[in-house]
Design a protein around this motif. Structure first.
Motif, PDB file in Angstrom:
ATOM      1  N   GLU A  96       0.831  -1.206   0.000  1.00  0.00           N
ATOM      2  CA  GLU A  96       0.000   0.000   0.000  1.00  0.00           C
ATOM      3  C   GLU A  96       0.866   1.258   0.000  1.00  0.00           C
ATOM      4  OE1 GLU A  96      -3.125   2.626  -0.063  1.00  0.00           O
ATOM      5  OE2 GLU A  96      -2.996   0.498  -0.590  1.00  0.00           O
ATOM      6  N   ALA A  97       1.958   1.227   0.768  1.00  0.00           N
ATOM      7  CA  ALA A  97       2.873   2.369   0.780  1.00  0.00           C
ATOM      8  C   ALA A  97       3.481   2.594  -0.598  1.00  0.00           C
ATOM      9  CB  ALA A  97       3.977   2.147   1.815  1.00  0.00           C
ATOM     10  N   GLU A  98       3.886   1.526  -1.246  1.00  0.00           N
ATOM     11  CA  GLU A  98       4.475   1.645  -2.579  1.00  0.00           C
ATOM     12  C   GLU A  98       3.454   2.174  -3.578  1.00  0.00           C
ATOM     13  OE1 GLU A  98       6.847  -1.070  -5.905  1.00  0.00           O
ATOM     14  OE2 GLU A  98       5.858  -2.032  -4.202  1.00  0.00           O
ATOM     15  N   ARG A  99       2.234   1.670  -3.499  1.00  0.00           N
ATOM     16  CA  ARG A  99       1.201   2.125  -4.437  1.00  0.00           C
ATOM     17  C   ARG A  99       0.911   3.602  -4.255  1.00  0.00           C
ATOM     18  NH1 ARG A  99      -3.648   3.791  -4.622  1.00  0.00           N
ATOM     19  NH2 ARG A  99      -3.967   3.598  -2.366  1.00  0.00           N
ATOM     20  N   PRO A 106       8.450   9.239  -4.972  1.00  0.00           N
ATOM     21  CA  PRO A 106       9.438   8.974  -3.923  1.00  0.00           C
ATOM     22  C   PRO A 106      10.868   9.326  -4.333  1.00  0.00           C
ATOM     23  CG  PRO A 106       8.779   6.917  -4.936  1.00  0.00           C
ATOM     24  CD  PRO A 106       7.906   7.983  -5.539  1.00  0.00           C
ATOM     25  N   ASP A 107      11.102  10.599  -4.653  1.00  0.00           N
ATOM     26  CA  ASP A 107      12.463  11.087  -4.903  1.00  0.00           C
ATOM     27  C   ASP A 107      12.528  12.540  -4.449  1.00  0.00           C
ATOM     28  OD1 ASP A 107      12.052  12.990  -7.284  1.00  0.00           O
ATOM     29  OD2 ASP A 107      11.202  11.133  -8.079  1.00  0.00           O
ATOM     30  N   TRP A 108      13.715  12.989  -4.066  1.00  0.00           N
ATOM     31  CA  TRP A 108      13.865  14.315  -3.480  1.00  0.00           C
ATOM     32  C   TRP A 108      13.522  15.427  -4.460  1.00  0.00           C
ATOM     33  CZ3 TRP A 108      13.312  13.709   1.231  1.00  0.00           C
ATOM     34  CH2 TRP A 108      13.969  12.711   1.963  1.00  0.00           C
ATOM     35  N   ALA A 136       5.047   2.901  10.044  1.00  0.00           N
ATOM     36  CA  ALA A 136       4.730   4.300   9.760  1.00  0.00           C
ATOM     37  C   ALA A 136       3.477   4.396   8.888  1.00  0.00           C
ATOM     38  CB  ALA A 136       5.914   4.975   9.073  1.00  0.00           C
ATOM     39  N   THR A 137       3.381   3.510   7.924  1.00  0.00           N
ATOM     40  CA  THR A 137       2.205   3.473   7.049  1.00  0.00           C
ATOM     41  C   THR A 137       0.948   3.148   7.846  1.00  0.00           C
ATOM     42  OG1 THR A 137       3.578   2.770   5.175  1.00  0.00           O
ATOM     43  CG2 THR A 137       1.213   2.344   5.019  1.00  0.00           C
ATOM     44  N   GLU A 173      10.304   7.168   0.327  1.00  0.00           N
ATOM     45  CA  GLU A 173       9.076   6.441   0.025  1.00  0.00           C
ATOM     46  C   GLU A 173       7.965   6.827   0.999  1.00  0.00           C
ATOM     47  OE1 GLU A 173       7.583   1.850  -0.892  1.00  0.00           O
ATOM     48  OE2 GLU A 173       9.667   2.242  -0.304  1.00  0.00           O
ATOM     49  N   PHE A 174       8.322   6.935   2.292  1.00  0.00           N
ATOM     50  CA  PHE A 174       7.299   7.318   3.251  1.00  0.00           C
ATOM     51  C   PHE A 174       6.771   8.715   2.977  1.00  0.00           C
ATOM     52  CE2 PHE A 174       5.972   9.734   6.911  1.00  0.00           C
ATOM     53  CZ  PHE A 174       4.888   8.982   7.319  1.00  0.00           C
ATOM     54  N   ASP A 175       7.651   9.663   2.731  1.00  0.00           N
ATOM     55  CA  ASP A 175       7.210  11.042   2.511  1.00  0.00           C
ATOM     56  C   ASP A 175       6.239  11.127   1.336  1.00  0.00           C
ATOM     57  OD1 ASP A 175       8.813  11.743   4.580  1.00  0.00           O
ATOM     58  OD2 ASP A 175      10.253  12.887   3.412  1.00  0.00           O
ATOM     59  N   ALA A 176       6.586  10.476   0.237  1.00  0.00           N
ATOM     60  CA  ALA A 176       5.701  10.494  -0.933  1.00  0.00           C
ATOM     61  C   ALA A 176       4.377   9.822  -0.608  1.00  0.00           C
ATOM     62  CB  ALA A 176       6.375   9.813  -2.116  1.00  0.00           C
ATOM     63  N   PHE A 177       4.434   8.677   0.096  1.00  0.00           N
ATOM     64  CA  PHE A 177       3.205   8.002   0.515  1.00  0.00           C
ATOM     65  C   PHE A 177       2.344   8.920   1.375  1.00  0.00           C
ATOM     66  CE2 PHE A 177       1.589   6.219   4.511  1.00  0.00           C
ATOM     67  CZ  PHE A 177       0.411   5.636   4.040  1.00  0.00           C
TER      68      PHE A 177
END
Length: 557
Positions: free
Chosen positions: A67-70, A79-81, A291-292, A320-324
């Protein structure tokens, strides 16, 4: 040929010795699960023990990771700076200025040392070790090492906790957001986690502490956030591996974590980029899954992380978390805020936080100070020393004048009550904010943050280095055509006093600005004033009611 035969024989002997050593270690571990494991097990072996201990949650964890990846790839952010640099802080957070941080958990039970008691109780040179041995360890020599942090959990009952009373107090204090620690370094979840047995919902209070508090805080109209210190749990209990303790017992690995040796650099090289602690991909995956879970279950408007997410092994997972999180918040109609420390993230991608510190000047990027009302700890300890309300009001004013927020921490008792002195201090701050809050909430910095002889040392861990403010010290904030000049030193009661503000001289920073009116907030008397090229001179009424600081409201044309 003889040399080759000798080499093969040496290899065979070495292999046999290694196997024998491993057999002996395994035998020792099986016969004495409390035996020190720091030098007898590899980091990989230790990590495998932890992974096995939490394997029953593999299905739930994998579902959360998918789910986090999606979600990390489904929304305005990637998910990149480079993508995350386009993040914009929500206006409500910029306007809020003041929040409450809460460190409350099993580590509150001893009421001693500080919130690092769980770590230090396994380090014989520390006071926490001596405290645990005196008050909690078994007096039976055969059982002395069998008890540990896990045995404090039943003593954390929260039997007097009233989340509605907490939330009301925070509102009366003038706070606009509340951020409890959902999990500290100790690995005990203060929420109803589907990835752990060691939670407040299943043990101790047997309540979803985070969930109950979220409802109460939101009922008061305050914003709700969460803090996770899970990353640091990778090494937190490593002292237990160097002595005979329950940290070594694989039976409790799901609580104590892998407890890898903390390989931090010392001296001038003490930075996360020089941290060589073993961190497995399984650990960072579990961190992301937890975290998710927190975000999906409680929808926090703020997610605060402690410093160790900057450890190199975490960086891709943090992206990845920030983008999620940002995409999740966007999909649910709000903008999330991430607080981070040091250089663990790109500063333009979130809100940088300075622990127990401030900045020396205005910073264009909105920032935050987190500090504790306690001088000694973040969690509850008996006979604590607290900052006086005057110090905290001055700190808030200075931070706001430099484009920041103050997140002020409290440490409740294990029964769920908040110490009287903390309540008194919070209410005193609230009284000042009720009278003068228009100079704080919803303001922006002026051209300069202020003036006067009292300076703040910029950076983390310097907040207690600030000297007392004088009547010559002022801080400035602005709102539209109004400028607020906040006097940081109160004139003597009942005396005729003047506020001389050099920045508002017609030839100084206020050049070209026309002053139309000046009011003393909280007073019905109109102060007399005169502007010269060198300064603005304001005669303060003898009836000036100044508690901690006074505010001059300056209208401009």
């Amino acid at each position: 040929m003889k040399r080759l035969q000798f080499s093969l024989l040496a290899v065979a002997l070495l292999s046999a010795a290694t196997s024998l050593q491993g057999f002996c270690q395994a035998t020792t571990s099986a016969s004495d699960p409390l035996a020190p494991s720091h030098d007898t097990k590899s980091a990989e072996q230790i990590d495998q023990e932890w992974q096995k201990s939490v394997s029953k949650y593999d299905t739930q964890r994998n579902t959360l990771l998918k789910e986090a990846e999606r979600q990390a790839n489904d929304g305005p952010f990637r998910p990149d700076w480079e993508s995350l640099r386009h993040y914009e802080i929500p206006q409500w957070y910029k306007d809020a200025k003041f929040g409450i941080f809460i460190h409350w958990g099993v580590y509150s039970v001893p009421g001693a040392e500080n919130e690092w008691y769980p770590r230090n109780m396994y380090r014989p040179s520390e006071g926490a070790y001596k405290n645990f041995q005196e008050h909690f360890a078994s007096k039976d020599p055969a059982q002395k090492d069998a008890l540990g942090y896990k045995d404090l959990i039943p003593l954390f009952r929260a039997e007097k906790w009233d989340p509605a009373a907490w939330a009301h107090l925070f509102k009366e204090a003038g706070a606009r957001y509340v951020v409890p620690v959902a999990e500290h370094h100790d690995g005990f979840s203060m929420y109803d986690s589907g990835l752990s047995d060691w939670t407040a919902a299943k043990m101790g209070p047997k309540r979803d502490v985070v969930g109950d508090l979220a409802k109460a805080v939101r009922a008061e109209g305050l914003h709700f956030g969460l803090s996770s210190h899970r990353a640091e749990h990778n090494f937190f209990f490593d002292g237990g591996r160097t002595i005979r303790s329950d940290v070594n017992d694989p039976k409790y690995a799901s609580l104590y974590g892998p407890a890898h040796a903390w390989q931090e650099a010392s001296g001038d090289n003490h930075t996360l980029i020089n941290d060589w602690t073993y961190v497995s991909p399984a650990w960072t995956a579990d961190w992301l899954a937890r975290a998710t879970e927190l975000v999906e279950k409680y929808k926090p408007e703020i997610v605060y992380y402690d410093w160790w997410i900057g450890q190199p092994n975490f960086r891709s997972r943090v992206q990845e978390f920030d983008a999620f999180y940002y995409n999740f918040a966007f999909a649910h109609g709000y903008t999330g805020v991430v607080n981070f420390k040091d250089y663990s993230m790109d500063w333009t991608s979130a809100v940088r936080d300075f622990e127990r510190g401030q900045l020396a000047s205005i910073e264009p990027n909105h920032w935050q100070t987190d500090t504790s009302i306690s001088k000694l700890s973040w969690g509850y300890i008996e006979n604590d020393q607290y900052q006086p309300p005057e110090f905290l009001v001055h700190q808030l004013i200075d931070i706001v004048s430099k484009n920041g927020n103050l997140l002020l921490n409290i440490g409740p008792k294990p029964d769920g009550t908040i110490p009287d002195q903390i309540q008194t201090t919070l209410l005193a701050m609230g009284t000042w904010l009720k009278a003068n809050g228009e100079a704080i909430y919803g303001t922006t910095p002026w051209k300069v943050y202020g003036e006067g002889p009292t300076k703040v040392i910029g950076g983390a861990f310097h907040d207690q280095d600030t000297k007392p403010y004088t009547t010559e010290d002022f801080r400035f904030t602005a709102k539209g055509d109004t400028i607020y000049a906040i006097g940081m030193g109160c004139p003597a009661a009942g005396t005729e006093a003047f506020a001389t503000i050099h920045a508002f001289g017609s030839d100084k920073e206020a050049k070209g600005m026309t002053i139309g009116s000046i009011e003393l907030i909280g007073s019905t008397e109109k102060p007399m004033w005169m502007q010269t090229p060198e300064a603005l001179n304001v005669k303060l009424p003898a009836s000036t009611n100044c508690r901690y600081a006074y505010v001059l409201k300056i209208g401009t044309k």
